[in-house]
Design a protein around this motif. Structure first.
Motif, PDB file in Angstrom:
ATOM      1  N   PHE A  41       0.817  -1.208   0.000  1.00 12.53           N
ATOM      2  CA  PHE A  41       0.000   0.000   0.000  1.00 12.53           C
ATOM      3  C   PHE A  41       0.857   1.267   0.000  1.00 12.53           C
ATOM      4  CE2 PHE A  41      -1.890   3.351   2.715  1.00 12.53           C
ATOM      5  CZ  PHE A  41      -2.866   3.794   1.828  1.00 12.53           C
ATOM      6  N   ALA A  42       1.844   1.338   0.889  1.00 15.76           N
ATOM      7  CA  ALA A  42       2.670   2.539   1.000  1.00 15.76           C
ATOM      8  C   ALA A  42       4.091   2.147   1.384  1.00 15.76           C
ATOM      9  CB  ALA A  42       2.092   3.511   2.025  1.00 15.76           C
ATOM     10  N   ALA A  43       5.013   3.020   1.010  1.00 18.11           N
ATOM     11  CA  ALA A  43       6.425   2.808   1.357  1.00 18.11           C
ATOM     12  C   ALA A  43       7.102   4.168   1.472  1.00 18.11           C
ATOM     13  CB  ALA A  43       7.115   1.947   0.309  1.00 18.11           C
ATOM     14  N   ILE A  44       8.092   4.243   2.362  1.00 15.87           N
ATOM     15  CA  ILE A  44       8.880   5.473   2.546  1.00 15.87           C
ATOM     16  C   ILE A  44      10.342   5.077   2.649  1.00 15.87           C
ATOM     17  CG2 ILE A  44       9.327   7.458   4.026  1.00 15.87           C
ATOM     18  CD1 ILE A  44       6.469   7.322   4.992  1.00 15.87           C
ATOM     19  N   ASP A  45      11.173   5.680   1.815  1.00 10.97           N
ATOM     20  CA  ASP A  45      12.612   5.387   1.897  1.00 10.97           C
ATOM     21  C   ASP A  45      13.198   5.889   3.204  1.00 10.97           C
ATOM     22  OD1 ASP A  45      12.444   4.231  -0.544  1.00 10.97           O
ATOM     23  OD2 ASP A  45      13.929   5.508  -1.527  1.00 10.97           O
ATOM     24  N   GLU A  46      12.837   7.133   3.582  1.00 15.40           N
ATOM     25  CA  GLU A  46      13.415   7.713   4.797  1.00 15.40           C
ATOM     26  C   GLU A  46      12.499   8.813   5.312  1.00 15.40           C
ATOM     27  OE1 GLU A  46      17.468  10.086   6.235  1.00 15.40           O
ATOM     28  OE2 GLU A  46      17.427   8.992   4.317  1.00 15.40           O
ATOM     29  N   VAL A  47      12.348   8.884   6.642  1.00 13.53           N
ATOM     30  CA  VAL A  47      11.541   9.925   7.269  1.00 13.53           C
ATOM     31  C   VAL A  47      12.305  10.473   8.474  1.00 13.53           C
ATOM     32  CG1 VAL A  47      10.288   8.257   8.707  1.00 13.53           C
ATOM     33  CG2 VAL A  47       9.288  10.495   8.242  1.00 13.53           C
ATOM     34  N   GLU A  48      12.197  11.795   8.666  1.00 10.91           N
ATOM     35  CA  GLU A  48      12.853  12.450   9.798  1.00 10.91           C
ATOM     36  C   GLU A  48      11.894  13.472  10.391  1.00 10.91           C
ATOM     37  OE1 GLU A  48      16.707  15.328  10.793  1.00 10.91           O
ATOM     38  OE2 GLU A  48      16.488  14.384   8.821  1.00 10.91           O
ATOM     39  N   PHE A  49      11.755  13.404  11.732  1.00  7.97           N
ATOM     40  CA  PHE A  49      10.886  14.333  12.448  1.00  7.97           C
ATOM     41  C   PHE A  49      11.634  14.803  13.690  1.00  7.97           C
ATOM     42  CE2 PHE A  49       7.627  15.273  15.625  1.00  7.97           C
ATOM     43  CZ  PHE A  49       6.787  16.118  14.913  1.00  7.97           C
ATOM     44  N   ALA A  50      11.753  16.119  13.828  1.00  6.59           N
ATOM     45  CA  ALA A  50      12.558  16.653  14.931  1.00  6.59           C
ATOM     46  C   ALA A  50      11.818  17.774  15.633  1.00  6.59           C
ATOM     47  CB  ALA A  50      13.903  17.156  14.412  1.00  6.59           C
ATOM     48  N   LEU A  51      11.875  17.773  16.990  1.00  8.37           N
ATOM     49  CA  LEU A  51      11.297  18.820  17.829  1.00  8.37           C
ATOM     50  C   LEU A  51      12.401  19.473  18.642  1.00  8.37           C
ATOM     51  CD1 LEU A  51       8.193  16.923  19.294  1.00  8.37           C
ATOM     52  CD2 LEU A  51       8.152  18.679  17.525  1.00  8.37           C
ATOM     53  N   ARG A  52      12.277  20.796  18.832  1.00  9.46           N
ATOM     54  CA  ARG A  52      13.210  21.476  19.732  1.00  9.46           C
ATOM     55  C   ARG A  52      12.761  21.247  21.172  1.00  9.46           C
ATOM     56  NH1 ARG A  52      16.987  24.502  17.422  1.00  9.46           N
ATOM     57  NH2 ARG A  52      16.730  25.069  15.226  1.00  9.46           N
ATOM     58  N   VAL A  53      13.737  20.964  22.043  1.00  6.47           N
ATOM     59  CA  VAL A  53      13.426  20.541  23.408  1.00  6.47           C
ATOM     60  C   VAL A  53      12.999  21.701  24.293  1.00  6.47           C
ATOM     61  CG1 VAL A  53      14.361  19.480  25.501  1.00  6.47           C
ATOM     62  CG2 VAL A  53      14.952  18.559  23.258  1.00  6.47           C
ATOM     63  N   MET A  54      13.736  22.792  24.288  1.00  4.78           N
ATOM     64  CA  MET A  54      13.474  23.869  25.232  1.00  4.78           C
ATOM     65  C   MET A  54      12.085  24.485  25.071  1.00  4.78           C
ATOM     66  SD  MET A  54      16.013  23.688  27.113  1.00  4.78           S
ATOM     67  CE  MET A  54      15.666  25.112  28.163  1.00  4.78           C
ATOM     68  N   PRO A  55      11.595  24.716  23.865  1.00  2.69           N
ATOM     69  CA  PRO A  55      10.221  25.253  23.761  1.00  2.69           C
ATOM     70  C   PRO A  55       9.164  24.336  24.365  1.00  2.69           C
ATOM     71  CG  PRO A  55      11.395  25.601  21.705  1.00  2.69           C
ATOM     72  CD  PRO A  55      12.270  24.718  22.542  1.00  2.69           C
ATOM     73  N   LEU A  56       9.415  23.010  24.401  1.00  6.38           N
ATOM     74  CA  LEU A  56       8.446  22.104  25.005  1.00  6.38           C
ATOM     75  C   LEU A  56       8.251  22.409  26.484  1.00  6.38           C
ATOM     76  CD1 LEU A  56       9.409  18.675  23.390  1.00  6.38           C
ATOM     77  CD2 LEU A  56       7.323  19.998  22.986  1.00  6.38           C
ATOM     78  N   LEU A  57       9.324  22.863  27.160  1.00 10.33           N
ATOM     79  CA  LEU A  57       9.225  23.192  28.577  1.00 10.33           C
ATOM     80  C   LEU A  57       8.326  24.400  28.812  1.00 10.33           C
ATOM     81  CD1 LEU A  57      12.985  22.697  29.571  1.00 10.33           C
ATOM     82  CD2 LEU A  57      11.090  21.057  29.708  1.00 10.33           C
ATOM     83  N   ARG A  58       8.116  25.217  27.753  1.00  7.96           N
ATOM     84  CA  ARG A  58       7.245  26.392  27.855  1.00  7.96           C
ATOM     85  C   ARG A  58       5.840  26.102  27.319  1.00  7.96           C
ATOM     86  NH1 ARG A  58      11.996  28.619  25.553  1.00  7.96           N
ATOM     87  NH2 ARG A  58      10.928  28.825  23.525  1.00  7.96           N
ATOM     88  N   GLY A  59       5.572  24.840  26.982  1.00  8.60           N
ATOM     89  CA  GLY A  59       4.263  24.487  26.455  1.00  8.60           C
ATOM     90  C   GLY A  59       4.102  24.823  24.994  1.00  8.60           C
ATOM     91  N   GLU A  60       5.222  24.975  24.278  1.00  5.43           N
ATOM     92  CA  GLU A  60       5.176  25.294  22.864  1.00  5.43           C
ATOM     93  C   GLU A  60       5.739  24.126  22.057  1.00  5.43           C
ATOM     94  OE1 GLU A  60       7.456  28.799  22.345  1.00  5.43           O
ATOM     95  OE2 GLU A  60       6.121  30.084  23.533  1.00  5.43           O
ATOM     96  N   VAL A  61       5.148  23.916  20.907  1.00  4.18           N
ATOM     97  CA  VAL A  61       5.657  22.894  19.997  1.00  4.18           C
ATOM     98  C   VAL A  61       6.462  23.602  18.923  1.00  4.18           C
ATOM     99  CG1 VAL A  61       5.078  21.094  18.348  1.00  4.18           C
ATOM    100  CG2 VAL A  61       3.741  21.339  20.451  1.00  4.18           C
ATOM    101  N   ARG A  62       7.734  23.353  18.882  1.00  4.63           N
ATOM    102  CA  ARG A  62       8.621  23.937  17.870  1.00  4.63           C
ATOM    103  C   ARG A  62       9.233  22.784  17.077  1.00  4.63           C
ATOM    104  NH1 ARG A  62      12.077  28.516  17.539  1.00  4.63           N
ATOM    105  NH2 ARG A  62      12.938  28.512  15.416  1.00  4.63           N
ATOM    106  N   VAL A  63       8.653  22.563  15.889  1.00  5.99           N
ATOM    107  CA  VAL A  63       9.139  21.477  15.044  1.00  5.99           C
ATOM    108  C   VAL A  63      10.339  21.993  14.275  1.00  5.99           C
ATOM    109  CG1 VAL A  63       8.579  19.884  13.185  1.00  5.99           C
ATOM    110  CG2 VAL A  63       6.837  20.497  14.866  1.00  5.99           C
ATOM    111  N   ASP A  64      11.442  21.316  14.435  1.00  4.93           N
ATOM    112  CA  ASP A  64      12.656  21.750  13.766  1.00  4.93           C
ATOM    113  C   ASP A  64      12.641  21.349  12.294  1.00  4.93           C
ATOM    114  OD1 ASP A  64      15.493  22.832  14.040  1.00  4.93           O
ATOM    115  OD2 ASP A  64      15.859  20.843  13.176  1.00  4.93           O
ATOM    116  N   ARG A  65      12.182  20.148  12.016  1.00  5.96           N
ATOM    117  CA  ARG A  65      12.188  19.691  10.629  1.00  5.96           C
ATOM    118  C   ARG A  65      11.251  18.500  10.462  1.00  5.96           C
ATOM    119  NH1 ARG A  65      17.738  17.665   8.066  1.00  5.96           N
ATOM    120  NH2 ARG A  65      18.246  19.878   8.357  1.00  5.96           N
ATOM    121  N   VAL A  66      10.548  18.491   9.317  1.00  5.60           N
ATOM    122  CA  VAL A  66       9.803  17.308   8.873  1.00  5.60           C
ATOM    123  C   VAL A  66      10.311  17.011   7.469  1.00  5.60           C
ATOM    124  CG1 VAL A  66       7.571  16.318   8.315  1.00  5.60           C
ATOM    125  CG2 VAL A  66       7.779  17.895  10.259  1.00  5.60           C
ATOM    126  N   ARG A  67      10.868  15.843   7.313  1.00  2.18           N
ATOM    127  CA  ARG A  67      11.478  15.498   6.036  1.00  2.18           C
ATOM    128  C   ARG A  67      11.078  14.069   5.663  1.00  2.18           C
ATOM    129  NH1 ARG A  67      17.063  14.263   4.082  1.00  2.18           N
ATOM    130  NH2 ARG A  67      17.397  15.497   2.188  1.00  2.18           N
TER     131      ARG A  67
END
Length: 646
Positions: free
Chosen positions: A82-108
Motif C-alpha cells: 500500500f505505502a512505502a517510505i525510503d526515509e523519514v525524519e521528524f525533529a522537535l526542539r526541546v526547550m520550547p516544550l518546557l514552555r508548552g510550545e511545539v517547535r518542530v525543527d524539521r519534517v522530512r
C-alpha cells in the motif's frame, strides 16, 4: 542577591540534569529494540502489516529527533503493498516544550509511495483506515468530555501554539486505479517545500509534480509557488504563481500560466480566488467564490479562445446534431441505408450536472464547434442537474447571435432557442454543418429540442421549428433556369429529366423565405417562396435529418425571359409551373424535372392560343355587337371553348 544566586544555581543544576538525562538516553536507548512492538501496534490498530527494513534513530538534544528508513505498509489483507517510505525524519526542539510550545525543527520525507485503489462499487483500500480513524476520534472525544467535566490543567491557560521550521517532501509518487471515477495513472516526482510555518505568518511554499494518466489519456506538469499563511481564521495563498501544462492524449496541449491569490475562511467554509495570466495564447481573468451555503459563483474573461483545438470529436451543431463531412467532388452519394459518419459517437452530458453554480463568461474571440464568433457573452447557471446558458449573445458572420441553451444531464436532453440576425448564411453553414448548399444574407431563427446518448439518437429525436429569410443569394448544386432551358425539348415527349448535383452551379434569387416544422428528426416545409428576375419558386417536402436525406419538390414558374442563368429561350415555358424533385443525400441530391406533369398544361395552352388566333381575341375593352346571328353563335362557342381549356 542571595536569592538570585540560589535561583541561578538551581537553573544551572536543572540544565545539567537535563543534559545528563539526555546523554544517558542517547547512550542507553536503542529504538530498534522496539521495532517489533511498533509492528504489533500497527497490526492491532489497523490490521495492516508494517515492515521496517532500515534502522530507527533517536536523538534528544538540542532537539528531539526521530528517524526511520525502509518503511513498508500493506493493505488490510496484510500482503498487498500500500505505502512505502525510503526515509523519514521528524525533529522537535526541546526547550520550547518546557514552555508548552511545539517547535518542530524539521519534517522530512524522502521518496514516499502510495497506491490508491477503488473498485467500481466505490470501495477503496483506504476504507479500513478511515474506519479506524473514526473510532479513535470517538474515543478521544469521549475522553475529552470526561476531562472537561472534571476540569483540566490547561483550562484557562495560554493557547497552544505551533512553530515548524520547515517541511520537505521529496520525490513522492502516487499510483491511482480508480474504476469508479474512471481514473488510472501516476502522480510522480511530487516535491513540496515549506519554510517556517507559524500562525498567521507568511511562509514560502513550492510544489512541483508530473502527471501521467492512461485513463483518461493525460500527461502534464504542475509548478506552484506562493506565500502561505495559516491561521485559525484564515488560510491564504498570496503571490500565487501557477504554471500548468497538460497533454490530453493526441489532442492539442494546454498551457496555463497565472498569478493571483486564494483565501479560505474555515469558519464560513468560503473560498475566494482571483487569477490573471495566460491560457495558451489568450489572456485570462478569473474570479471564483465558493461557500458551503451557496452555489459556486465565477466570472471568466478571455480575449480569445479556440475550443476546437482541444476536442478531437466532430463538433455538434446548435441543435445537438453532428454534421456529416462534405464528400469530394465526383464522389458517389451516400446510400440511404448507410448512417452518416459520427452517428454512433457517444454523447455524455453528465458535465451539465456536475455541480451547482452561477457564473458569467466573456470572450473577445471564440472558435467552437466550427463556428467563429466575437464579443461573446454568456450567463451560466447549474443546479446539479441542468445547465442553462441564458442569455447568450455574440457577433459573427456579418451579424449577431442571441438565444439560450439548456442541457439536462439526467434525461440527456438539449433545448435551444437562437436567432441569427443579418448573417451570411453560406459561411455559417460551411462552418457549422460542413455543407455548401446556400448563400445569402438575412435572418435564421431556431427553436429546437432533442435528447439521446449518441449523435444519431440526437438527430433522430430532433423536434421544434425554424424560419429562414434571405436576400440576394443562391441555392448551390444546380442552375434551375439552365435545367429548364435544356429540357424544353422533352416537353412534347412527356419525358422526365434527371440532373446531377454540381457544385459549380447555382440558382440565384433575390429573396428566399421558408419555415420548417421538425418532429422525430424530420423537417417539413410547404411555404417556400423564392423570387428571382427569371423565376418564382414554391415548394413542399421534407428533410430527414436522422437519415441525412432530402425529398423535396420545387415548383418553378417562368415569369420572364431575361438574359442570364440561361433565361433566353424560355418563352415556351412562360406561364407554366415546372415541378423539380430533389432526392438523395443532403450533400449531393439528384434533381429530376417532371416534364410529364407539365406537358398537359403546355398542350392546353398551345390549343388555347390556336383557338384565339382562329376565333379572334376575346378582348379586354369594348367589343362591337355581332353583325349577324352566325357571328354571335361563333363568339359564344369560342368563349365556352376557352373556358374549357383554362
Amino acid at each position: 542577591m542571595k536569592a538570585l544566586r540560589i535561583g541561578l544555581y538551581a537553573l544551572a543544576a536543572s540544565v545539567v540534569a537535563v543534559i545528563a538525562v539526555a546523554l544517558f538516553l542517547v547512550a542507553t536507548f536503542d529504538a530498534n529494540r522496539h521495532k517489533d512492538r511498533l509492528v504489533e501496534l500497527v497490526h492491532e490498530r489497523s490490521g495492516r502489516t508494517l515492515a521496517i527494513d532500515g534502522d530507527i534513530g533517536l536523538s534528544v538534544f538540542p532537539r528531539l529527533a526521530f528517524t526511520a528508513a525502509g518503511l513498508h505498509l500493506s493493505e488490510s489483507d496484510g500482503r498487498t503493498p500500500f505505502a512505502a517510505i525510503d526515509e523519514v525524519e521528524f525533529a522537535l526542539r526541546v526547550m520550547p516544550l518546557l514552555r508548552g510550545e511545539v517547535r518542530v525543527d524539521r519534517v522530512r520525507v524522502i521518496r514516499p509511495q502510495i497506491s490508491y485503489r477503488r473498485s467500481a462499487d466505490g470501495r477503496s483500500n483506504l476504507d479500513d483506515l478511515f474506519g479506524a480513524a473514526s473510532a479513535d476520534s470517538a474515543e478521544t472525544s469521549a475522553t475529552g468530555d470526561r476531562g472537561a467535566r472534571g476540569g483540566g490543567a490547561d483550562e484557562g491557560g495560554a493557547a497552544f501554539t505551533f512553530d515548524i521550521d520547515g517541511v520537505e517532501l521529496l520525490d513522492a509518487r502516487i499510483d491511482v486505479a480508480d474504476a469508479a471515477g474512471g481514473l488510472k495513472g501516476t502522480l510522480s516526482g511530487l516535491s513540496l517545500q515549506l519554510g517556517r510555518l507559524q500562525p498567521d505568518t507568511p511562509t514560502a511554499l513550492a510544489l512541483a509534480a508530473a502527471l501521467d494518466l492512461s485513463e483518461p489519456a493525460l500527461r502534464g506538469k504542475v509548478d506552484l509557488r506562493a506565500r502561505l499563511s495559516v491561521g485559525s481564521a484564515r488560510v491564504a495563498f498570496d503571490d500565487l504563481v501557477l504554471d500548468l501544462s497538460l497533454q490530453p492524449g493526441a489532442r492539442a496541449p494546454l498551457v496555463l500560466a497565472v498569478r493571483g491569490a486564494i483565501s479560505h475562511l474555515p469558519a464560513e467554509g468560503s473560498t475566494q480566488m482571483q487569477l490573471k495570466g495566460r491560457f495558451d495564447d489568450s489572456a485570462i481573468d478569473a474570479r471564483i467564490d465558493s461557500a458551503r451555503d451557496r452555489p459556486l459563483s465565477f466570472t471568466l474573461q478571455f480575449d480569445r479562445l479556440d475550443l476546437d483545438r482541444y476536442t478531437a470529436a466532430a463538433p455538434l451543431a446548435a441543435a445537438g446534431s453532428a454534421p456529416a463531412a462534405t464528400p469530394p467532388a465526383g464522389a458517389p452519394p451516400t446510400p440511404a441505408s448507410a448512417p452518416a459518419d459520427g452517428d454512433a459517437q457517444a454523447v455524455d452530458l453528465a458535465f451539465a450536472g456536475a455541480l451547482a453554480f452561477n457564473g458569467r463568461v466573456d470572450i473577445g474571440e471564440l472558435r467552437a464547434a466550427g463556428l467563429t464568433l466575437s464579443a461573446l457573452s454568456a450567463t451560466l447557471a447549474g443546479d446539479g442537474r441542468e445547465l442553462a446558458v441564458a442569455p447568450l449573445s455574440a457577433r459573427g458572420y456579418g451579424g449577431s447571435l442571441s438565444g439560450e441553451v439548456r442541457i439536462d444531464s439526467q434525461s440527456q436532453r438539449v433545448r435551444t432557442r437562437q436567432s441569427y440576425v443579418d448573417i451570411q448564411i453560406g459561411p455559417l453553414l460551411r462552418d457549422l454543418a460542413a455543407k455548401d448548399l446556400l448563400e445569402g444574407r438575412g435572418r435564421l431563427d431556431v427553436d429546437l429540442d432533442t435528447r439521446g446518448r449518441t449523435v444519431g439518437e440526437l438527430k433522430r429525436a430532433l423536434a421544434g421549428s425554424a424560419t429562414l429569410a434571405l436576400r440576394d443569394g443562391a441555392i448551390k448544386g444546380f442552375n434551375l433556369g439552365q435545367i429548364l432551358r435544356d429540357g424544353q425539348a422533352l416537353l412534347s415527349g412527356r419525358r422526365d429529366q434527371s440532373h446531377e448535383f454540381r457544385r459549380t452551379e447555382q440558382t440565384d434569387f433575390s429573396s428566399l423565405d421558408a419555415s420548417l416544422r421538425i418532429a422525430a428528426g424530420v423537417a417539413r416545409n410547404d411555404d417556400l417562396a423564392l423570387l428571382s428576375p427569371l423565376l418564382r419558386v414554391g415548394g413542399a417536402g421534407l428533410v430527414d435529418i436522422g437519415a441525412n436525406r432530402i425529398d423535396y419538390t420545387l415548383r418553378a414558374a417562368v415569369v420572364a425571359s431575361a438574359e442570364g442563368q440561361g433565361g433566353a429561350g424560355l418563352e415556351q415555358l412562360r406561364g407554366l409551373t415546372v415541378p423539380v424533385r430533389l432526392r438523395g443525400p443532403l450533400e449531393a441530391p439528384a434533381a429530376q424535372v417532371l416534364w410529364s406533369e407539365v406537358a398537359g398544361d403546355a398542350a392546353r395552352r398551345a390549343l388555347g392560343e390556336r383557338l384565339e388566333r382562329a376565333l379572334g381575341s376575346d378582348g379586354e375593352g369594348e367589343r362591337s355587337a355581332p353583325a349577324t346571328p352566325e357571328d354571335a353563335l361563333k363568339e359564344e362557342l369560342g368563349r365556352r371553348l376557352r373556358g374549357l381549356l383554362r
